[in-house]
Design an enzyme around this catalytic site. Structure first.
Site, PDB file in Angstrom:
ATOM      1  N   HIS A  65      -4.523   5.692   9.731  1.00 27.35           N
ATOM      2  CA  HIS A  65      -3.648   6.744   9.768  1.00 27.35           C
ATOM      3  C   HIS A  65      -4.519   8.043  10.734  1.00 27.35           C
ATOM      4  CE1 HIS A  65      -5.967   6.792   5.900  1.00 27.35           C
ATOM      5  NE2 HIS A  65      -6.309   8.280   6.303  1.00 27.35           N
ATOM      6  N   ASN A 105     -10.432   8.435   9.721  1.00 30.17           N
ATOM      7  CA  ASN A 105     -11.456   7.885   8.765  1.00 30.17           C
ATOM      8  C   ASN A 105     -11.689   6.345   8.772  1.00 30.17           C
ATOM      9  OD1 ASN A 105     -12.360  10.440   8.526  1.00 30.17           O
ATOM     10  ND2 ASN A 105     -10.995  10.604   6.786  1.00 30.17           N
ATOM     11  N   HIS A 124      -4.783   2.061   5.369  1.00 29.05           N
ATOM     12  CA  HIS A 124      -3.485   1.825   6.041  1.00 29.05           C
ATOM     13  C   HIS A 124      -3.959   2.790   7.379  1.00 29.05           C
ATOM     14  CE1 HIS A 124       1.066   1.266   6.738  1.00 29.05           C
ATOM     15  NE2 HIS A 124       0.559   1.977   7.941  1.00 29.05           N
ATOM     16  N   GLY A 140     -15.106   7.544   4.923  1.00 30.98           N
ATOM     17  CA  GLY A 140     -14.316   8.250   3.959  1.00 30.98           C
ATOM     18  C   GLY A 140     -12.927   8.010   3.708  1.00 30.98           C
ATOM     19  N   CYS A 160       2.633   2.226   3.101  1.00 32.91           N
ATOM     20  CA  CYS A 160       3.800   1.017   3.337  1.00 32.91           C
ATOM     21  C   CYS A 160       5.153   1.567   2.567  1.00 32.91           C
ATOM     22  CB  CYS A 160       3.392  -0.176   3.105  1.00 32.91           C
ATOM     23  SG  CYS A 160       2.454  -1.062   4.468  1.00 32.91           S
ATOM     24  N   ASP A 218       0.403  15.959   5.153  1.00 34.76           N
ATOM     25  CA  ASP A 218      -0.383  15.547   4.313  1.00 34.76           C
ATOM     26  C   ASP A 218      -0.124  16.362   3.006  1.00 34.76           C
ATOM     27  OD1 ASP A 218      -3.471  14.231   4.588  1.00 34.76           O
ATOM     28  OD2 ASP A 218      -3.067  15.427   2.899  1.00 34.76           O
ATOM     29  N   HIS A 232      -5.341  11.824  11.007  1.00 33.66           N
ATOM     30  CA  HIS A 232      -5.054  13.241  10.550  1.00 33.66           C
ATOM     31  C   HIS A 232      -4.760  14.061  12.059  1.00 33.66           C
ATOM     32  CE1 HIS A 232      -6.622  12.408   6.678  1.00 33.66           C
ATOM     33  NE2 HIS A 232      -7.284  11.694   7.179  1.00 33.66           N
ATOM     34  N   CYS A 272       0.783  -1.202  -0.112  1.00 32.93           N
ATOM     35  CA  CYS A 272      -0.086   0.114  -0.110  1.00 32.93           C
ATOM     36  C   CYS A 272       1.017   1.228   0.149  1.00 32.93           C
ATOM     37  CB  CYS A 272      -0.983   0.049   1.124  1.00 32.93           C
ATOM     38  SG  CYS A 272      -0.526   0.964   2.632  1.00 32.93           S
ATOM     39  N   HIS A 326       1.617  -2.463   8.637  1.00 39.17           N
ATOM     40  CA  HIS A 326       0.294  -2.277   8.157  1.00 39.17           C
ATOM     41  C   HIS A 326      -0.800  -2.847   8.804  1.00 39.17           C
ATOM     42  CE1 HIS A 326      -2.328  -1.698   4.782  1.00 39.17           C
ATOM     43  NE2 HIS A 326      -2.909  -2.770   5.298  1.00 39.17           N
TER      44      HIS A 326
HETATM   45  P1  AMP Z   1      -8.168   9.398   4.258  1.00 36.29           P
HETATM   46  O1  AMP Z   1      -9.215   9.954   3.003  1.00 36.29           O
HETATM   47  O2  AMP Z   1      -8.549   9.609   5.700  1.00 36.29           O
HETATM   48  O3  AMP Z   1      -7.885   7.969   3.876  1.00 36.29           O
HETATM   49  O4  AMP Z   1      -6.952  10.169   4.074  1.00 36.29           O
HETATM   50  C1  AMP Z   1      -5.923   9.929   3.341  1.00 36.29           C
HETATM   51  C2  AMP Z   1      -5.091  11.252   3.296  1.00 36.29           C
HETATM   52  O5  AMP Z   1      -3.641  10.883   2.492  1.00 36.29           O
HETATM   53  C3  AMP Z   1      -5.387  12.282   2.554  1.00 36.29           C
HETATM   54  O6  AMP Z   1      -5.516  13.506   3.156  1.00 36.29           O
HETATM   55  C4  AMP Z   1      -4.389  12.493   1.251  1.00 36.29           C
HETATM   56  O7  AMP Z   1      -4.258  13.736   0.916  1.00 36.29           O
HETATM   57  C5  AMP Z   1      -3.103  11.999   2.131  1.00 36.29           C
HETATM   58  N1  AMP Z   1      -2.204  11.556   1.121  1.00 36.29           N
HETATM   59  C6  AMP Z   1      -2.368  10.597   0.007  1.00 36.29           C
HETATM   60  N2  AMP Z   1      -1.096  10.044  -0.445  1.00 36.29           N
HETATM   61  C7  AMP Z   1      -0.167  10.951   0.206  1.00 36.29           C
HETATM   62  C8  AMP Z   1       1.226  11.112   0.273  1.00 36.29           C
HETATM   63  N3  AMP Z   1       2.025  10.391  -0.834  1.00 36.29           N
HETATM   64  N4  AMP Z   1       1.929  11.822   1.024  1.00 36.29           N
HETATM   65  C9  AMP Z   1       1.238  12.584   2.076  1.00 36.29           C
HETATM   66  N5  AMP Z   1      -0.099  12.505   2.112  1.00 36.29           N
HETATM   67  C10 AMP Z   1      -0.804  11.656   1.375  1.00 36.29           C
HETATM   68 ZN    ZN Z   2       0.221  -0.498   4.510  1.00 34.16          ZN
END
Ligand code: AMP
Ligand code: ZN
Length: 118
Positions: A95, A82, A93, A88, A5, A28, A97, A2, A44
């Site tokens: 995370h 989320n 993976h 959403g 990862c 982000d 915010h 992913c 992961h």
């Molecule tokens: P979610 O919608 O909660 O899954 O949030 C995914 C977040 O990952 C979004 O706010 C994206 O802007 C952020 N995101 C996706 N790819 C990257 C990346 N390569 N580096 C930093 N942030 C990322």
């Molecule tokens: Zn992962």
């Protein structure tokens, strides 16, 4: 593998703020607040549904350190994770915010309610 990862393995570059044996925090790509950081476990885990209490306890302390590192712990901030379709979640993976740097609005959460009641 992913995308987060790959980020942990440095196959994709990221703007790292803090890192330890278990966790990584980075900016982000598409910030929704003046400070918008993502904190992730290095292993992961699909989402909050799967995280153990033990790892979550460590993750809480890591998030506190991130807030101190970027000096938002006193002004205040918001943490969001989320989960799944209705939550959403786009990246599967776990995370968190970490949002701050300005007074945050309490949002409009669902398109099912144009008045923003839920
Ligand atoms: P979610 O919608 O909660 O899954 O949030 C995914 C977040 O990952 C979004 O706010 C994206 O802007 C952020 N995101 C996706 N790819 C990257 C990346 N390569 N580096 C930093 N942030 C990322
Ligand atoms: Zn992962």
């Amino acid at each position: 593998m992913c995308i987060f990862c790959k980020l942990v393995n440095k196959e994709i570059p990221s703007n790292v703020i803090l890192e330890d044996d278990n966790f990584l925090a980075f900016h982000d790509l598409n910030p929704k607040a003046p400070v918008h950081i993502l904190a992730i476990p290095k292993t992961h885990i699909d989402s909050f549904n799967e995280v153990s209490g033990e790892l979550m306890a460590k993750m809480s302390e890591f998030i506190q350190k991130v807030a101190q590192e970027v000096k938002i712990e006193k002004s205040g901030y918001r943490i969001i994770t989320n989960i799944g379709e209705n939550g959403g979640q786009e990246v599967k993976h776990l995370h968190f915010h970490i949002l701050g740097g300005a007074k945050l609005k309490w949002g409009h959460f669902s398109d099912a309610d144009p008045q923003g009641h839920f």
